[in-house]
Design a protein around this motif. Structure first.
Motif, PDB file in Angstrom:
ATOM      1  N   HIS A 238       3.152  -2.061   1.662  1.00  0.00           N
ATOM      2  CA  HIS A 238       3.890  -0.791   1.677  1.00  0.00           C
ATOM      3  C   HIS A 238       4.128  -0.286   0.255  1.00  0.00           C
ATOM      4  O   HIS A 238       3.995   0.906  -0.024  1.00  0.00           O
ATOM      5  N   GLY A 239       4.450  -1.199  -0.661  1.00  0.00           N
ATOM      6  CA  GLY A 239       4.796  -0.803  -2.023  1.00  0.00           C
ATOM      7  C   GLY A 239       3.659  -0.152  -2.767  1.00  0.00           C
ATOM      8  O   GLY A 239       3.847   0.847  -3.477  1.00  0.00           O
ATOM      9  N   ARG A 240       2.435  -0.677  -2.599  1.00  0.00           N
ATOM     10  CA  ARG A 240       1.331  -0.101  -3.374  1.00  0.00           C
ATOM     11  C   ARG A 240       0.908   1.275  -2.865  1.00  0.00           C
ATOM     12  O   ARG A 240       0.374   2.079  -3.617  1.00  0.00           O
ATOM     13  N   MET A 241       1.157   1.531  -1.570  1.00  0.00           N
ATOM     14  CA  MET A 241       0.851   2.875  -1.073  1.00  0.00           C
ATOM     15  C   MET A 241       1.906   3.883  -1.518  1.00  0.00           C
ATOM     16  O   MET A 241       1.607   5.063  -1.696  1.00  0.00           O
ATOM     17  N   GLN A 242       3.135   3.401  -1.706  1.00  0.00           N
ATOM     18  CA  GLN A 242       4.188   4.289  -2.194  1.00  0.00           C
ATOM     19  C   GLN A 242       3.904   4.788  -3.613  1.00  0.00           C
ATOM     20  O   GLN A 242       4.358   5.865  -3.999  1.00  0.00           O
ATOM     21  N   LEU A 243       3.166   4.008  -4.381  1.00  0.00           N
ATOM     22  CA  LEU A 243       2.891   4.381  -5.772  1.00  0.00           C
ATOM     23  C   LEU A 243       2.078   5.662  -5.880  1.00  0.00           C
ATOM     24  O   LEU A 243       2.079   6.321  -6.923  1.00  0.00           O
TER      25      LEU A 243
ATOM     26  N   ASP B   1      -5.394   4.514   4.529  1.00  0.00           N
ATOM     27  CA  ASP B   1      -4.477   3.572   3.897  1.00  0.00           C
ATOM     28  C   ASP B   1      -5.195   2.746   2.845  1.00  0.00           C
ATOM     29  O   ASP B   1      -4.595   2.366   1.829  1.00  0.00           O
ATOM     30  N   GLY B   2      -6.480   2.446   3.086  1.00  0.00           N
ATOM     31  CA  GLY B   2      -7.242   1.695   2.104  1.00  0.00           C
ATOM     32  C   GLY B   2      -7.371   2.428   0.791  1.00  0.00           C
ATOM     33  O   GLY B   2      -7.226   1.837  -0.290  1.00  0.00           O
ATOM     34  N   ALA B   3      -7.642   3.732   0.866  1.00  0.00           N
ATOM     35  CA  ALA B   3      -7.767   4.529  -0.359  1.00  0.00           C
ATOM     36  C   ALA B   3      -6.441   4.595  -1.102  1.00  0.00           C
ATOM     37  O   ALA B   3      -6.394   4.500  -2.340  1.00  0.00           O
ATOM     38  N   LYS B   4      -5.349   4.729  -0.358  1.00  0.00           N
ATOM     39  CA  LYS B   4      -4.028   4.802  -0.994  1.00  0.00           C
ATOM     40  C   LYS B   4      -3.652   3.467  -1.629  1.00  0.00           C
ATOM     41  O   LYS B   4      -3.126   3.421  -2.750  1.00  0.00           O
ATOM     42  N   ALA B   5      -3.911   2.374  -0.912  1.00  0.00           N
ATOM     43  CA  ALA B   5      -3.557   1.053  -1.441  1.00  0.00           C
ATOM     44  C   ALA B   5      -4.384   0.715  -2.675  1.00  0.00           C
ATOM     45  O   ALA B   5      -3.853   0.224  -3.684  1.00  0.00           O
ATOM     46  N   PHE B   6      -5.683   0.959  -2.610  1.00  0.00           N
ATOM     47  CA  PHE B   6      -6.579   0.692  -3.739  1.00  0.00           C
ATOM     48  C   PHE B   6      -6.132   1.497  -4.962  1.00  0.00           C
ATOM     49  O   PHE B   6      -5.988   0.955  -6.062  1.00  0.00           O
ATOM     50  N   THR B   7      -5.911   2.790  -4.761  1.00  0.00           N
ATOM     51  CA  THR B   7      -5.522   3.660  -5.873  1.00  0.00           C
ATOM     52  C   THR B   7      -4.166   3.265  -6.438  1.00  0.00           C
ATOM     53  O   THR B   7      -3.953   3.287  -7.657  1.00  0.00           O
ATOM     54  N   GLY B   8      -3.231   2.899  -5.559  1.00  0.00           N
ATOM     55  CA  GLY B   8      -1.909   2.506  -6.023  1.00  0.00           C
ATOM     56  C   GLY B   8      -1.947   1.275  -6.913  1.00  0.00           C
ATOM     57  O   GLY B   8      -1.272   1.220  -7.953  1.00  0.00           O
ATOM     58  N   ILE B   9      -2.749   0.281  -6.532  1.00  0.00           N
ATOM     59  CA  ILE B   9      -2.868  -0.924  -7.349  1.00  0.00           C
ATOM     60  C   ILE B   9      -3.469  -0.597  -8.705  1.00  0.00           C
ATOM     61  O   ILE B   9      -2.977  -1.030  -9.754  1.00  0.00           O
ATOM     62  N   VAL B  10      -4.549   0.176  -8.697  1.00  0.00           N
ATOM     63  CA  VAL B  10      -5.228   0.526  -9.947  1.00  0.00           C
ATOM     64  C   VAL B  10      -4.311   1.345 -10.848  1.00  0.00           C
ATOM     65  O   VAL B  10      -4.229   1.126 -12.064  1.00  0.00           O
ATOM     66  N   LEU B  11      -3.601   2.295 -10.247  1.00  0.00           N
ATOM     67  CA  LEU B  11      -2.679   3.144 -11.004  1.00  0.00           C
ATOM     68  C   LEU B  11      -1.640   2.297 -11.731  1.00  0.00           C
ATOM     69  O   LEU B  11      -1.405   2.466 -12.937  1.00  0.00           O
ATOM     70  N   GLU B  12      -1.005   1.397 -11.006  1.00  0.00           N
ATOM     71  CA  GLU B  12       0.047   0.573 -11.603  1.00  0.00           C
ATOM     72  C   GLU B  12      -0.513  -0.415 -12.613  1.00  0.00           C
ATOM     73  O   GLU B  12       0.097  -0.694 -13.649  1.00  0.00           O
ATOM     74  N   LEU B  13      -1.681  -0.934 -12.328  1.00  0.00           N
ATOM     75  CA  LEU B  13      -2.291  -1.902 -13.237  1.00  0.00           C
ATOM     76  C   LEU B  13      -2.612  -1.276 -14.591  1.00  0.00           C
ATOM     77  O   LEU B  13      -2.382  -1.873 -15.648  1.00  0.00           O
ATOM     78  N   VAL B  14      -3.145  -0.063 -14.562  1.00  0.00           N
ATOM     79  CA  VAL B  14      -3.548   0.607 -15.798  1.00  0.00           C
ATOM     80  C   VAL B  14      -2.350   1.212 -16.525  1.00  0.00           C
ATOM     81  O   VAL B  14      -2.231   1.082 -17.751  1.00  0.00           O
TER      82      VAL B  14
END
Length: 471
Positions: free
Chosen positions: A48-53, A142-155
């Motif tokens: 849930h958290g990574r999609m919120q990003l 949801d996959g696109a949102k989760a993937f993007t959220g992780i990458v966004l926060e990581l970078v």
């Protein structure tokens, strides 16, 4: 999420560092410092958290430090370009941040890249038109949102420690692989520490193929016993440099309770089918949650068995009886992969030599003339004892010869793949029909059942004693 905002963190850092820098030799101050670091420098990214990003966030005052990761990314053209590259490689769309809803920042994915940074970051007519044509990320999977959220926060994120739970959730296997690779490379470049809980071999392979050093800890819980085993990066690198291990999907074995390694693909297919029928019609003898893989021949089985056992995975070997012909290093490799104690190996080497010699003296083809059943009583008893000792260490030798010796009552002919096709036809496909072969006592059914006994035993022999019980 366990993280403070940017302004709060900056102020606390200044105050605490001033007070603690000269006091870290004191145990209590060290503990306090660690608790502070974990609270304000660690981020938990669950599903849930990574999609919120990726949800819209406040842009904030551009004259003050950014208050969230999206705001920080909006101000950094270089980092935004990196996120755009990763997202485009994954989805074929361009990551952009839309500021045209004044005061708010929204993530969009565009079919075309912005012509320049002004077109993306501006609020003039050209920018409005550009963003209006891009897709809202809320409308994507949801996959696109989760993937993007992780990458966004990581970078762009501030925390130096990220904990990610099941990053493969919502993702296609190929995207799991890509995410693992990008996470490893980006984290290494930014000196961030990533802790990941995963059940995806594709994600792990992406991490490995990135070339970034990673450690794997395999956790198990079986029969009320919890264990943890570390596979350090240097050992993992050795495994993945081996073309045989890469091609057989040995990493998949991390996620199974047991692995069965056979000589060839025909062996693998047959024994797997036997196990499937046992699980359906005689489940007490079938091996649950088991992966069947094959080597190239009996001489390479040990290369797969040994590293799996070093990870604490009960990996059993199935080989034809002509393994008894293999003296010298091949036999030593076979015993070594089963972690048979060196003292015990000496006696097994001697017994193997005598049995092999007897087959030659009697001119018996051990594979096609019935295996150990064709030996005189004394030698047969010795051979049975040898095979029994091997079974105790998860090394299973076909007693009556080879693959084609099983289910003789079905009268399948040929050898290898030809025999396999015919035996499957004779075994039948529909359990409701009379010609469907179901498990019985004896034959290959009991052979697989004996493997089940070894894989499910907590006290089984043949697993190196490096497993540490979880505290």
């Amino acid at each position: 999420m366990i993280v403070g905002n940017y302004q709060e963190r900056a102020q606390i850092e200044k105050e605490i560092f001033t007070q603690l820098v000269e006091k870290l030799n004191d145990k209590h101050y060290r503990q306090y410092f660690c608790r502070w670091f974990l609270k304000f420098n660690t981020l938990l990214l669950d599903g849930h958290g990574r999609m919120q990003l990726t949800q819209e966030q406040q842009g904030g005052n551009l004259q003050l430090p950014p208050s969230n990761s999206l705001s920080a990314l909006f101000r950094d053209d270089k980092k935004r370009a990196e996120v755009r590259r990763i997202v485009h490689d994954a989805f074929g769309l361009y990551f952009v941040i839309d500021p045209t809803d004044l005061g708010k920042l929204k993530v969009r994915l565009s079919e075309t890249p912005p012509s320049n940074d002004i077109q993306e970051r501006g609020v003039h007519a050209d920018a409005v038109i550009f963003h209006s044509k891009a897709k809202k990320i809320d409308d994507l999977s949801d996959g696109a949102k989760a993937f993007t959220g992780i990458v966004l926060e990581l970078v762009a994120g501030d925390p130096m420690v990220l904990m990610i739970d099941e990053p493969e959730a919502f993702l296609h296997p190929s995207l799991s692989y890509k995410l693992g690779k990008e996470i490893s490379v980006t984290a290494s470049a930014q000196s961030k520490k990533i802790f990941v809980s995963t059940h995806s071999s594709n994600f792990i392979m992406g991490c490995i193929q990135s070339g970034t050093p990673i450690n794997i800890v395999r956790l198990t819980y079986s029969q009320s016993v919890a264990t943890a085993r570390l596979l350090p990066s240097e050992k993992l690198l050795q495994l993945m440099r081996n073309p045989l291990l890469r091609s057989t999907g040995v990493i998949d074995g991390l996620f199974y309770e047991a692995v069965i390694v056979t000589e060839s693909d025909a062996d693998r297919a047959f024994y797997q089918e036997i196990n499937e029928r046992l699980l359906k019609h005689s489940p007490e003898r079938g091996i649950t949650n088991c992966l069947f893989i094959n080597a190239q021949n009996k001489q390479t089985v040990h290369q797969i068995i040994r590293p799996l056992r070093e990870l604490g995975i009960p990996a059993a070997a199935i080989v034809d009886i002509d393994v008894l012909k293999e003296g010298g290093q091949p036999w030593s490799n076979f015993l070594g992969s089963g972690f048979v104690p060196h003292i015990s190996q000496k006696s097994l080497i001697s017994i193997r030599q005598e049995i092999s010699k007897k087959f030659i003296e009697l001119n018996i083809d051990m594979k096609r003339d019935g295996g150990i059943s064709s030996l005189p009583n004394d030698e047969k008893e010795a051979a049975e004892s040898l095979l029994r000792q091997l079974r105790e260490y998860g090394l299973f030798v076909v007693p009556n010869g080879e693959l084609e010796c099983w289910l003789k009552n079905l009268k399948a002919s040929g050898h290898g793949p030809k025999w396999l096709i015919e035996i499957f036809e004779k075994m039948g496909e529909n359990p409701e029909l009379e010609n469907y072969t179901k498990p019985e006592d004896g034959d290959v059914w009991d052979f697989i059942g004996s493997i089940k006994e070894w894989t499910s035993s907590v006290s089984r022999k043949g697993i190196p004693a490096k497993i540490q019980q979880a505290i």
